[in-house]
Design a protein around this motif. Sequence first.
Motif, mmCIF file in Angstrom:
data_model
loop_
_atom_site.group_PDB
_atom_site.id
_atom_site.type_symbol
_atom_site.label_atom_id
_atom_site.label_comp_id
_atom_site.label_asym_id
_atom_site.label_seq_id
_atom_site.Cartn_x
_atom_site.Cartn_y
_atom_site.Cartn_z
ATOM 1 N N HIS A 26 0.811 -1.222 0.000
ATOM 2 C CA HIS A 26 0.000 0.000 0.000
ATOM 3 C C HIS A 26 0.846 1.275 0.000
ATOM 4 N N ASN A 27 1.947 1.277 0.734
ATOM 5 C CA ASN A 27 2.785 2.478 0.734
ATOM 6 C C ASN A 27 3.459 2.683 -0.624
ATOM 7 N N ASN A 28 3.755 1.603 -1.335
ATOM 8 C CA ASN A 28 4.294 1.741 -2.686
ATOM 9 C C ASN A 28 3.227 2.231 -3.661
ATOM 10 N N ILE A 29 1.976 1.837 -3.418
ATOM 11 C CA ILE A 29 0.881 2.369 -4.231
ATOM 12 C C ILE A 29 0.758 3.872 -4.008
ATOM 13 N N PHE A 30 0.777 4.299 -2.745
ATOM 14 C CA PHE A 30 0.686 5.727 -2.446
ATOM 15 C C PHE A 30 1.857 6.495 -3.069
ATOM 16 N N LYS A 31 3.056 5.904 -3.013
ATOM 17 C CA LYS A 31 4.236 6.545 -3.587
ATOM 18 C C LYS A 31 4.087 6.691 -5.102
ATOM 19 N N THR A 32 3.600 5.625 -5.748
ATOM 20 C CA THR A 32 3.412 5.643 -7.200
ATOM 21 C C THR A 32 2.393 6.698 -7.611
ATOM 22 N N LEU A 33 1.338 6.838 -6.793
ATOM 23 C CA LEU A 33 0.272 7.794 -7.104
ATOM 24 C C LEU A 33 0.585 9.195 -6.601
ATOM 25 N N ASN A 34 1.722 9.330 -5.883
ATOM 26 C CA ASN A 34 2.108 10.621 -5.300
ATOM 27 C C ASN A 34 1.015 11.156 -4.383
ATOM 28 N N GLN A 35 0.467 10.249 -3.568
ATOM 29 C CA GLN A 35 -0.606 10.625 -2.640
ATOM 30 C C GLN A 35 -0.052 10.892 -1.252
ATOM 31 N N ASN A 36 -0.643 11.844 -0.583
ATOM 32 C CA ASN A 36 -0.250 12.198 0.778
ATOM 33 C C ASN A 36 -0.963 11.272 1.772
ATOM 34 N N SER A 37 -0.565 9.990 1.725
ATOM 35 C CA SER A 37 -1.192 8.974 2.569
ATOM 36 C C SER A 37 -0.119 8.020 3.076
ATOM 37 N N ILE A 38 -0.421 7.380 4.198
ATOM 38 C CA ILE A 38 0.496 6.407 4.783
ATOM 39 C C ILE A 38 -0.301 5.211 5.291
ATOM 40 N N TYR A 39 0.322 4.029 5.246
ATOM 41 C CA TYR A 39 -0.331 2.785 5.663
ATOM 42 C C TYR A 39 0.521 2.141 6.749
ATOM 43 N N LEU A 40 -0.094 1.870 7.896
ATOM 44 C CA LEU A 40 0.595 1.261 9.036
ATOM 45 C C LEU A 40 -0.106 -0.025 9.452
ATOM 46 N N ALA A 41 0.634 -0.897 10.121
ATOM 47 C CA ALA A 41 0.068 -2.169 10.600
ATOM 48 C C ALA A 41 0.080 -2.185 12.124
ATOM 49 N N LEU A 253 -2.838 -11.676 -3.647
ATOM 50 C CA LEU A 253 -2.416 -10.712 -2.631
ATOM 51 C C LEU A 253 -2.438 -9.289 -3.182
ATOM 52 N N LEU A 254 -1.867 -9.103 -4.373
ATOM 53 C CA LEU A 254 -1.806 -7.771 -4.963
ATOM 54 C C LEU A 254 -3.180 -7.274 -5.394
ATOM 55 N N ASN A 255 -3.955 -8.171 -5.994
ATOM 56 C CA ASN A 255 -5.268 -7.747 -6.493
ATOM 57 C C ASN A 255 -6.228 -7.383 -5.368
ATOM 58 N N GLN A 256 -6.173 -8.111 -4.254
ATOM 59 C CA GLN A 256 -7.073 -7.747 -3.156
ATOM 60 C C GLN A 256 -6.672 -6.403 -2.565
ATOM 61 N N ALA A 257 -5.362 -6.092 -2.583
ATOM 62 C CA ALA A 257 -4.909 -4.788 -2.093
ATOM 63 C C ALA A 257 -5.366 -3.672 -3.038
ATOM 64 N N ILE A 258 -5.265 -3.919 -4.336
ATOM 65 C CA ILE A 258 -5.701 -2.932 -5.326
ATOM 66 C C ILE A 258 -7.203 -2.697 -5.221
ATOM 67 N N LEU A 259 -7.965 -3.768 -5.011
ATOM 68 C CA LEU A 259 -9.417 -3.626 -4.845
ATOM 69 C C LEU A 259 -9.747 -2.829 -3.581
#
Length: 288
Positions: A26-41, A253-259
């Motif tokens: 998810h953090n790589n998705i945010f980085k790719t989209l240049n979004q001001n978001s963060i994902y923590l566990a 794994l990737l597709n459920q994250a994208i969804l």
Amino acid sequence: MEIRWNTKLYCLIGQPINKSLSPIIHNNIFKTLNQNSIYLAFNIEEDEIKSTIDGFKAMGVGGFNVTIPYKKSIIKYLDDISKEASIIGAVNTVKNHNGKLIGYNTDSGGFLQTFYDNNIDIKNKNILIIGAGGAAYAIASSLAMEGVNSINIANRTLENSILLERNINKINNEIMTKVVNLSLNNLNKKKMDIIINTTSLGMYPLENMAPLELNGFSSNTVVYDIIYKPCETRLIRDAKAREFKTFNGMSMLLNQAILSQNIWGNLDKKINIEIFKKIEGILPNYIE
């Protein structure tokens, strides 16, 4: 990324979560989209779920994922759930919609997306599912809603196989179902189109084990092992040696994250494939 006062928070809750790849994805998705978001566990104890949910609402968390063992128990703390999540009986994605927490299930869609992406039509196909746990329920439910011809269940515990079969019949009573033994001597192997392993056989410390032997199956059989660590289980290796078409759990794994990102409103579906390919390329670097 620079974290600011208006950085949007998304996260994962479960127990344990120390091996999860979700923050990487998810953090790589945010980085790719240049979004001001963060994902923590967050590793959450069962008696902390309610206070955690209350905290998410108070902080305005944009959304979160739920992993084992809380995919079912989380439901009672949510304001509503989608029809699909209700049918499956489990939630793995939650969206904060104007202060209301709505639950969804992207495990099933993530599983099916692999077939869509590879132009494999599963309607009227004959399926063999190995295992009858939580993952098997999500997968069998999605197959039942998709309209396969038959679902055959092989599992160590007969009672669990029967419960899964009943659940499939509730969703779609037109699908032929059968409980088969692990030796598969009561199964017509030649008629099986797709084999799906939902068990942990093939993961550490069982890397040298496979849930079944592939003798007797048609050369056109598709083998889908939802394990992604290791990338090639013994089952996948055996299937490749027979030149069967194979998939591991990475795509699911990737597709459920994208969804999940689609549900949160961060991704335009048109760029799903672009994101998938980019994250797929870097993810193996994080698999021990």
